[in-house]
Motif scaffolding. Sequence first.
Motif, PDB file in Angstrom:
ATOM      1  N   LEU A 181      -4.941  10.810  23.217  1.00  0.00           N
ATOM      2  CA  LEU A 181      -4.100   9.763  23.802  1.00  0.00           C
ATOM      3  C   LEU A 181      -4.925   8.806  24.655  1.00  0.00           C
ATOM      4  O   LEU A 181      -4.711   7.592  24.632  1.00  0.00           O
ATOM      5  N   LYS A 182      -5.875   9.352  25.413  1.00  0.00           N
ATOM      6  CA  LYS A 182      -6.728   8.499  26.245  1.00  0.00           C
ATOM      7  C   LYS A 182      -7.522   7.526  25.373  1.00  0.00           C
ATOM      8  O   LYS A 182      -7.597   6.325  25.674  1.00  0.00           O
ATOM      9  N   ALA A 183      -8.124   8.039  24.286  1.00  0.00           N
ATOM     10  CA  ALA A 183      -8.907   7.182  23.398  1.00  0.00           C
ATOM     11  C   ALA A 183      -8.027   6.105  22.772  1.00  0.00           C
ATOM     12  O   ALA A 183      -8.428   4.939  22.668  1.00  0.00           O
ATOM     13  N   MET A 184      -6.824   6.490  22.360  1.00  0.00           N
ATOM     14  CA  MET A 184      -5.911   5.527  21.752  1.00  0.00           C
ATOM     15  C   MET A 184      -5.510   4.444  22.752  1.00  0.00           C
ATOM     16  O   MET A 184      -5.500   3.245  22.422  1.00  0.00           O
ATOM     17  N   LEU A 185      -5.199   4.837  23.969  1.00  0.00           N
ATOM     18  CA  LEU A 185      -4.808   3.866  24.989  1.00  0.00           C
ATOM     19  C   LEU A 185      -5.961   2.922  25.323  1.00  0.00           C
ATOM     20  O   LEU A 185      -5.768   1.713  25.477  1.00  0.00           O
ATOM     21  N   GLU A 186      -7.156   3.477  25.442  1.00  0.00           N
ATOM     22  CA  GLU A 186      -8.306   2.628  25.761  1.00  0.00           C
ATOM     23  C   GLU A 186      -8.620   1.654  24.625  1.00  0.00           C
ATOM     24  O   GLU A 186      -9.053   0.523  24.889  1.00  0.00           O
ATOM     25  N   LEU A 232       7.175   7.801  31.405  1.00  0.00           N
ATOM     26  CA  LEU A 232       7.544   8.309  30.085  1.00  0.00           C
ATOM     27  C   LEU A 232       7.258   9.801  30.044  1.00  0.00           C
ATOM     28  O   LEU A 232       6.135  10.230  30.342  1.00  0.00           O
ATOM     29  N   LEU A 233       8.259  10.611  29.695  1.00  0.00           N
ATOM     30  CA  LEU A 233       8.083  12.055  29.571  1.00  0.00           C
ATOM     31  C   LEU A 233       7.775  12.427  28.133  1.00  0.00           C
ATOM     32  O   LEU A 233       8.419  11.931  27.200  1.00  0.00           O
ATOM     33  N   LEU A 234       6.798  13.327  27.963  1.00  0.00           N
ATOM     34  CA  LEU A 234       6.462  13.872  26.647  1.00  0.00           C
ATOM     35  C   LEU A 234       6.758  15.359  26.647  1.00  0.00           C
ATOM     36  O   LEU A 234       6.406  16.061  27.600  1.00  0.00           O
ATOM     37  N   THR A 235       7.386  15.853  25.600  1.00  0.00           N
ATOM     38  CA  THR A 235       7.665  17.282  25.552  1.00  0.00           C
ATOM     39  C   THR A 235       7.943  17.727  24.136  1.00  0.00           C
ATOM     40  O   THR A 235       8.362  16.937  23.285  1.00  0.00           O
ATOM     41  N   ALA A 236       7.700  19.010  23.884  1.00  0.00           N
ATOM     42  CA  ALA A 236       8.043  19.597  22.592  1.00  0.00           C
ATOM     43  C   ALA A 236       9.530  19.894  22.518  1.00  0.00           C
ATOM     44  O   ALA A 236      10.072  20.175  21.462  1.00  0.00           O
ATOM     45  N   LYS A 237      10.191  19.844  23.661  1.00  0.00           N
ATOM     46  CA  LYS A 237      11.625  20.102  23.702  1.00  0.00           C
ATOM     47  C   LYS A 237      12.398  18.848  23.323  1.00  0.00           C
ATOM     48  O   LYS A 237      12.204  17.802  23.926  1.00  0.00           O
ATOM     49  N   LEU A 293      10.121  11.065  25.125  1.00  0.00           N
ATOM     50  CA  LEU A 293       9.615  11.068  23.750  1.00  0.00           C
ATOM     51  C   LEU A 293       9.278  12.495  23.325  1.00  0.00           C
ATOM     52  O   LEU A 293       8.314  13.084  23.821  1.00  0.00           O
ATOM     53  N   PRO A 294      10.070  13.099  22.418  1.00  0.00           N
ATOM     54  CA  PRO A 294       9.784  14.467  21.956  1.00  0.00           C
ATOM     55  C   PRO A 294       8.551  14.509  21.053  1.00  0.00           C
ATOM     56  O   PRO A 294       8.304  13.587  20.281  1.00  0.00           O
ATOM     57  N   LYS A 295       7.775  15.593  21.160  1.00  0.00           N
ATOM     58  CA  LYS A 295       6.649  15.825  20.260  1.00  0.00           C
ATOM     59  C   LYS A 295       7.167  16.500  18.989  1.00  0.00           C
ATOM     60  O   LYS A 295       8.121  17.276  19.057  1.00  0.00           O
ATOM     61  N   PRO A 296       6.526  16.266  17.850  1.00  0.00           N
ATOM     62  CA  PRO A 296       5.425  15.311  17.632  1.00  0.00           C
ATOM     63  C   PRO A 296       5.956  13.893  17.520  1.00  0.00           C
ATOM     64  O   PRO A 296       7.118  13.682  17.171  1.00  0.00           O
ATOM     65  N   GLU A 322       5.084   4.591  17.696  1.00  0.00           N
ATOM     66  CA  GLU A 322       6.252   4.726  18.562  1.00  0.00           C
ATOM     67  C   GLU A 322       5.842   4.925  20.012  1.00  0.00           C
ATOM     68  O   GLU A 322       6.441   4.348  20.928  1.00  0.00           O
ATOM     69  N   PHE A 323       4.805   5.748  20.237  1.00  0.00           N
ATOM     70  CA  PHE A 323       4.317   5.971  21.602  1.00  0.00           C
ATOM     71  C   PHE A 323       3.928   4.647  22.259  1.00  0.00           C
ATOM     72  O   PHE A 323       4.334   4.338  23.385  1.00  0.00           O
TER      73      PHE A 323
END
Length: 225
Positions: A16-21, A76-81, A99-102, A107-108
């Motif tokens: 995620l860090k690489a994608m954001l950068e 923004l909350l990320l969770t598998a739930k 935003l539920p995982k995956p 979309e992210f």
Amino acid sequence: MRILLADDEPEIARALKAMLERNQYTVDVARDGAEALDFLESAAYDAVVLDVMMPRLDGLAVLRRMRAAGNTTPTLLLTAKGEVDDRVAGLDAGADDYLPKPFSTAEFLARLRALLRRRPAFVREQLHFGDVTLDTASCQLSCGQASVRLSGKEFQMMELLLRNTGVILSAQTFLERIWGFGSDAEINVVWVNITYLRKRLAALGSTVAIRSIRGVGYTLEEGPC
């Protein structure tokens, strides 16, 4: 724009860090909820991305403490739930989106852009210590009538020092807070940038100095005029 990303899974955090950068965001990475709160106390962010399931403090606990402290940064909350009750709990805790995982990269990023569009109007912030001022919008470090624009890493290190006056910050703290805990950067990059900042302060004619405490770390101190 500056994003705080809190996720205890190293591979996900690195991706995620690489994608954001790649999308021109500046990213700080926290490995758990308690570290996320430390970051929030020492820097200002345009948005926060929190994984719900984290050690020490989970994402919901971090979010509740943020909001209780008056921190309104879009989150923004990320969770598998993905159950309705879990989404409701996150939104009730103060999340702006969930935003539920995956999830897909597209979309992210779209949800993050939507959060940033809704964020409060930007407030210019200036940090002061002794005779120096750091403008967080322009990255300008000033002393009297003299000023200089700091590079990205110089600015982040000076900001961290100014937000933690009276605190001794280790080189490892700089490395983790600024380069990220998953970075391949060596500790000598901290020493090099400390040297650059000292030269900047000297060129400005400031009485402020970066004091080195052998084997411990660095802190700002104000010398005689």
